[in-house]
Design an enzyme around this catalytic site. Structure first.
Site, PDB file in Angstrom:
ATOM      1  N   ARG A   1       0.661   2.011 -11.762  1.00  0.00           N
ATOM      2  CA  ARG A   1      -0.402   2.866 -11.198  1.00  0.00           C
ATOM      3  C   ARG A   1       0.174   3.870 -10.187  1.00  0.00           C
ATOM      4  O   ARG A   1       0.964   3.527  -9.328  1.00  0.00           O
ATOM      5  CB  ARG A   1      -1.445   1.981 -10.517  1.00  0.00           C
ATOM      6  CG  ARG A   1      -2.608   2.736  -9.873  1.00  0.00           C
ATOM      7  CD  ARG A   1      -2.385   2.958  -8.397  1.00  0.00           C
ATOM      8  NE  ARG A   1      -3.550   3.520  -7.721  1.00  0.00           N
ATOM      9  CZ  ARG A   1      -3.540   4.064  -6.513  1.00  0.00           C
ATOM     10  NH1 ARG A   1      -2.427   4.117  -5.832  1.00  0.00           N
ATOM     11  NH2 ARG A   1      -4.645   4.551  -5.981  1.00  0.00           N
ATOM     12  N   VAL A   2      -0.253   5.111 -10.315  1.00  0.00           N
ATOM     13  CA  VAL A   2       0.052   6.142  -9.317  1.00  0.00           C
ATOM     14  C   VAL A   2      -1.276   6.740  -8.861  1.00  0.00           C
ATOM     15  O   VAL A   2      -2.141   7.027  -9.691  1.00  0.00           O
ATOM     16  CB  VAL A   2       0.958   7.247  -9.906  1.00  0.00           C
ATOM     17  CG1 VAL A   2       1.117   8.396  -8.914  1.00  0.00           C
ATOM     18  CG2 VAL A   2       2.326   6.676 -10.274  1.00  0.00           C
ATOM     19  N   GLY A   3      -1.426   6.904  -7.559  1.00  0.00           N
ATOM     20  CA  GLY A   3      -2.667   7.453  -7.024  1.00  0.00           C
ATOM     21  C   GLY A   3      -2.567   8.941  -6.745  1.00  0.00           C
ATOM     22  O   GLY A   3      -1.758   9.667  -7.343  1.00  0.00           O
ATOM     23  N   ASP A   4      -3.386   9.391  -5.809  1.00  0.00           N
ATOM     24  CA  ASP A   4      -3.452  10.818  -5.503  1.00  0.00           C
ATOM     25  C   ASP A   4      -2.263  11.335  -4.709  1.00  0.00           C
ATOM     26  O   ASP A   4      -1.910  12.518  -4.802  1.00  0.00           O
ATOM     27  CB  ASP A   4      -4.723  11.094  -4.679  1.00  0.00           C
ATOM     28  CG  ASP A   4      -4.724  10.318  -3.350  1.00  0.00           C
ATOM     29  OD1 ASP A   4      -4.292   9.144  -3.356  1.00  0.00           O
ATOM     30  OD2 ASP A   4      -5.145  10.878  -2.324  1.00  0.00           O
TER      31      ASP A   4
ATOM     32  N   SER B   1       1.667   0.143   4.428  1.00  0.00           N
ATOM     33  CA  SER B   1       1.084   0.973   3.374  1.00  0.00           C
ATOM     34  C   SER B   1       1.953   2.169   2.997  1.00  0.00           C
ATOM     35  O   SER B   1       1.545   2.996   2.190  1.00  0.00           O
ATOM     36  CB  SER B   1      -0.283   1.476   3.840  1.00  0.00           C
ATOM     37  OG  SER B   1      -0.151   2.087   5.118  1.00  0.00           O
TER      38      SER B   1
ATOM     39  N   THR C   1       3.519   7.204   0.361  1.00  0.00           N
ATOM     40  CA  THR C   1       2.715   5.984   0.268  1.00  0.00           C
ATOM     41  C   THR C   1       3.403   4.940  -0.608  1.00  0.00           C
ATOM     42  O   THR C   1       4.230   5.269  -1.454  1.00  0.00           O
ATOM     43  CB  THR C   1       1.330   6.304  -0.337  1.00  0.00           C
ATOM     44  OG1 THR C   1       0.475   5.179  -0.208  1.00  0.00           O
ATOM     45  CG2 THR C   1       1.429   6.684  -1.804  1.00  0.00           C
TER      46      THR C   1
ATOM     47  N   THR D   1      -6.278  10.302   2.640  1.00  0.00           N
ATOM     48  CA  THR D   1      -5.869   8.904   2.599  1.00  0.00           C
ATOM     49  C   THR D   1      -7.065   8.079   2.127  1.00  0.00           C
ATOM     50  O   THR D   1      -8.213   8.463   2.343  1.00  0.00           O
ATOM     51  CB  THR D   1      -5.385   8.429   3.983  1.00  0.00           C
ATOM     52  OG1 THR D   1      -5.036   7.038   3.903  1.00  0.00           O
ATOM     53  CG2 THR D   1      -6.428   8.605   5.060  1.00  0.00           C
ATOM     54  N   GLY D   2      -6.763   6.980   1.468  1.00  0.00           N
ATOM     55  CA  GLY D   2      -7.842   6.137   0.967  1.00  0.00           C
ATOM     56  C   GLY D   2      -7.712   5.922  -0.526  1.00  0.00           C
ATOM     57  O   GLY D   2      -6.622   6.047  -1.086  1.00  0.00           O
TER      58      GLY D   2
ATOM     59  N   GLY E   1      -7.200   6.483  -3.899  1.00  0.00           N
ATOM     60  CA  GLY E   1      -6.676   7.654  -4.589  1.00  0.00           C
ATOM     61  C   GLY E   1      -7.493   8.058  -5.792  1.00  0.00           C
ATOM     62  O   GLY E   1      -7.656   9.259  -6.078  1.00  0.00           O
TER      63      GLY E   1
ATOM     64  N   THR F   1      -2.198   5.772   3.437  1.00  0.00           N
ATOM     65  CA  THR F   1      -1.103   6.724   3.233  1.00  0.00           C
ATOM     66  C   THR F   1      -0.818   7.541   4.482  1.00  0.00           C
ATOM     67  O   THR F   1      -1.739   7.871   5.226  1.00  0.00           O
ATOM     68  CB  THR F   1      -1.534   7.700   2.124  1.00  0.00           C
ATOM     69  OG1 THR F   1      -1.654   6.967   0.939  1.00  0.00           O
ATOM     70  CG2 THR F   1      -0.583   8.861   1.956  1.00  0.00           C
TER      71      THR F   1
END
Ligand code: ASP
Length: 309
Positions: free
Chosen positions: A196-199, A49, A186, A219-220, A222, A168
């Protein structure tokens, strides 16, 4: 409480702690320590991950995100990197060598080239094999109907149940001079929509550090964290008097109050106050925090878990 400390999301954080601890207690900086912890995870093909061992996007392309932070005026970030294995170090270069906070995509890779960072293959053999297995319907996507956490046999450490395809590394540290630093790295959500980009690389969402108060990371899923500016909110709550654990719980309750979440979605938050007191909370079971200080080296259950499963 005082003295050096490193806390990181997930039990695999301990691998990085082993690598970073010696220099930290020898007078090294917390900034170097958090970068090192993330680099170890980025290099480890067993960690599915983060870094080149992570799971690619829907089309089999690996894109990495990362950030690093000392304070609101000293932070750096990269997202959607495709040619360099260490987004955390790229983020540090952005922080230290530019007037900006965030670079994205192929132009962030070009910037890394200009900084002299080597290009490296990003899809580890294990990641390629997972993608190929998924193509023939054997990979488990963590989609509708999938259980929220991995089987224990998927764990890197026997006492941990890792969530499906998103874990992450977020790491927070205090050095011998009392300086706080944080970093996050991450490969994002497994099988994500390309682009896509997360938090995780977004300052205030996946990571936030305010020197006189504390630091937080998550983590988780985003998208859930981004709806609440999760790490910023946790640090703000500490500034208002919450303990680190209370601050984490506040963020997670805000997420749950905002609407229903899917069975495969979850978030854990980790917060470290400037005096070395830390806390964590998770929406679902399975999450662990790695902790390293002079008298402690272990991976611990969250202080609070909000849902039974
Ligand atoms: N928060 C990361 C993201 O949404 C993934 C994770 O932590 O599992 O990209």
């Amino acid at each position: 409480m005082s003295g050096e400390i490193i806390v990181s999301t997930w039990s695999f954080g301990r691998r990085g702690h082993d690598a970073a601890w010696g220099a930290l207690v020898d007078g090294g900086s917390s900034l170097d320590a958090v970068e090192k912890v993330c680099r170890v995870a980025e290099d480890d093909p067993e960690i599915d991950s983060v870094g080149w061992g992570g799971r690619p996007d829907r089309d089999g392309r690996m894109t990495l995100d990362g950030c690093i932070m000392l304070d609101p005026r000293q932070c750096g970030s990269v997202a959607c990197v495709e040619r360099h294995r260490h987004p955390v170090s790229m983020a540090r270069q952005v922080m230290e060598r530019t007037d900006h906070v965030m670079l994205v995509g192929p132009l962030a890779d070009d910037f890394a080239n200009a900084c002299g960072m080597p290009e490296e293959p990003l899809l580890a053999p294990s990641a390629r094999a997972a993608f190929d297995a998924r193509q023939v319907g054997d990979g488990g996507a963590g989609g509708a109907g999938a259980p929220p956490i991995d089987s224990p046999s998927g764990a890197l450490f026997p006492d941990e149940q890792r969530w499906r395809h998103h874990d992450t590394i977020g790491t927070l540290a205090i050095d011998g001079r009392g300086v706080l630093a944080g970093a996050c790295s991450t490969s994002g959500m497994a099988w994500k929509v390309p682009g896509r980009v997360g938090d995780s690389p977004i300052i205030g969402h996946g990571l936030y550090v305010r020197p006189q108060v504390g630091a937080a990371t998550g983590t988780g899923t985003g998208e859930l964290v981004m709806g609440e500016c999760g790490s910023f909110l946790a640090v703000e709550r500490m500034a208002m008097g919450d303990s680190p654990t209370e601050a984490c719980v506040h963020v997670l309750k805000r997420i749950l109050d905002a609407g229903p979440i899917e069975s495969h979605e979850t978030v854990a938050m980790l917060a470290l106050r400037e005096d070395g007191v830390w806390g964590s909370a998770s929406i679902r079971p399975g999450y662990r925090t790695s902790v390293r200080r002079h008298d402690q080296d272990e991976a611990l259950e969250p202080h609070v878990v909000l849902l039974e499963r």
